[in-house]
Design an enzyme around this catalytic site. Sequence first.
Site, short mmCIF file in Angstrom:
data_model
loop_
_atom_site.label_atom_id
_atom_site.label_comp_id
_atom_site.label_asym_id
_atom_site.label_seq_id
_atom_site.Cartn_x
_atom_site.Cartn_y
_atom_site.Cartn_z
N ASP A 176 0.82 -1.22 0.00
CA ASP A 176 0.00 0.00 0.00
C ASP A 176 0.86 1.27 0.00
O ASP A 176 1.93 1.31 0.59
CB ASP A 176 -0.90 -0.04 1.25
CG ASP A 176 -2.15 0.80 1.10
OD1 ASP A 176 -2.40 1.32 -0.01
OD2 ASP A 176 -2.90 0.91 2.09
N GLU A 298 -3.57 -0.55 -8.10
CA GLU A 298 -4.44 0.55 -7.67
C GLU A 298 -3.69 1.87 -7.78
O GLU A 298 -2.48 1.93 -7.60
CB GLU A 298 -4.87 0.33 -6.20
CG GLU A 298 -5.68 1.51 -5.63
CD GLU A 298 -6.37 1.19 -4.31
OE1 GLU A 298 -6.99 0.11 -4.21
OE2 GLU A 298 -6.28 2.03 -3.39
#
Length: 530
Positions: A176, A298
């Site tokens: 992330d 993402e």
Amino acid sequence: MSQASESSVADTSVDAGRLEALLTRVDEASTLYESSVRRQDDALFALARVSGAKHLAVLGASPPAFDIAASIDDGRRTLFLCPCTAENARQLRSRFPWTAPTPLGRTTAIGCGDRLGLATPGHIRACRETGAVPVLAQQSIREMERTGRSPQDVLDDVTWAVFQEGYTAGYGADADHLKSEADIDACLAAGYTMYTIDPSDHVQNDADRLEGKELTSRFRALPWDALGTTPADCLDRYTGAPISVGDGERSLEVEFSPTSLKRAAVKYGAALSHTRALAEYLAEAYRAHRPDEDYDLEMSVDETDTPTRPREHYFVAAELNRLGVEVTSLAPRFVGDFEKGIDYRGDLDAFEDAFRAHVTIARSQGGYKLSIHSGSDKFSVYPILGAHAGAHLHLKTAGTSFLEALRIPARHAPDLFREMVEYAFDRFEDDRKTYHVTTNLDAIPAPADVPDPALEATYLEDNNGRQLLHITYGSLLSGDGRTSSVRERLFALLNDHEEEHYEVLRLHFVAHIETVGEMTVHERAGPASS
Ligand code: ZN
């Protein structure tokens, strides 16, 4: 993914009894994690806590292909105890492929970040119960730095926990908030399957205030070569006439004036070129090192000062398409406040209107999922998320599992808990700088004034107390100087109350998933859990 020669606990109970007897001979207080017991070929594999530490226990005729710390035999078979090292985790993933992460594609998923490395069994139990699909390894580079864990540590802790629970249904691993090629390298080497590129350092938050000559000169100064287009072509593509997006009831029109287009381009242009560069670097790395594997990508701009308007989201999505960057999910910065550890603050109607538009754009621009960062504890928005995007959602949570874990010291070790609160007060002003919170410290009582039975409610059921503990986790866990004994005592306590720790997490995550609602009804990929 289960192999033909592999079976779970039901038909292994006879051998499991022998394994347990041998474990007891090594350490009378040892525990066997029953859900973990599996037979493969002629050996029995299980996770056990022996002499205070988790081990892979293998009962077989010959030494397994794991690093072995100790062995003991009963005349017929030998019990091999293998430490939970990185090398053994790697072996485990290769022997039991369901302990390795997989890409989840566009399946609705819940990200279960875990700053302690102890929470995964609780997350798994909630997902088993509800049918939700989990991303069990999910940690930002920032969190890893603050907790002193590497991308490999995070993934390995999850690997062991997945084995402990016998969870064969599959899970994702989200690297992330990646900001550099070095971040990608570290997570790729560790075996992550989802990569969240965070170009927020390149987002120009002042774009909305620019006008006239300054706006035009900033627009002209964008990295047009890297973006593969020109200022004139960019203006041409988006201005002149309204653009209709989606169809049917959900369709909407997006309209750019020359000024609003230039502002959108100035705000996100450099971020787009940075995202493209990192996405291409990642694609190249996969071609070179993991050519047969797929991954999820993402783009997140949630950590920026101003909300992403639907019009701007459209611009970002259309430009990603033009640049050939295919995302599995995208995280806009939503309207209102998604603060850490507490419910949504803002106008729910305004949120719902904007969210509907974001959903329409996401569906029309490739069908990627909308990703909700700082997604824990937002109970008032969950029904809206579920109603409009239940099948196309990625909900990320992280610090909330740390807060839930703190219920254990609040209940069972009040002095340790008070010490943690005191230290959090000391650290708060420094630690808050990188977090979006509006904590009112004056509203939080001093721990010495709070009686034991009120500790949990005072600090963990209250917004100010939750944020105080939420954002100082790095200091509390860093293990340097004053906190080293805190860290050790917290981990020992959580191990002593292991099942209760998993239970508070299970309850918390079931509440999240069921409030979103739609998350639970979709068929999940991969074989059912055993
Ligand atoms: Zn985020």
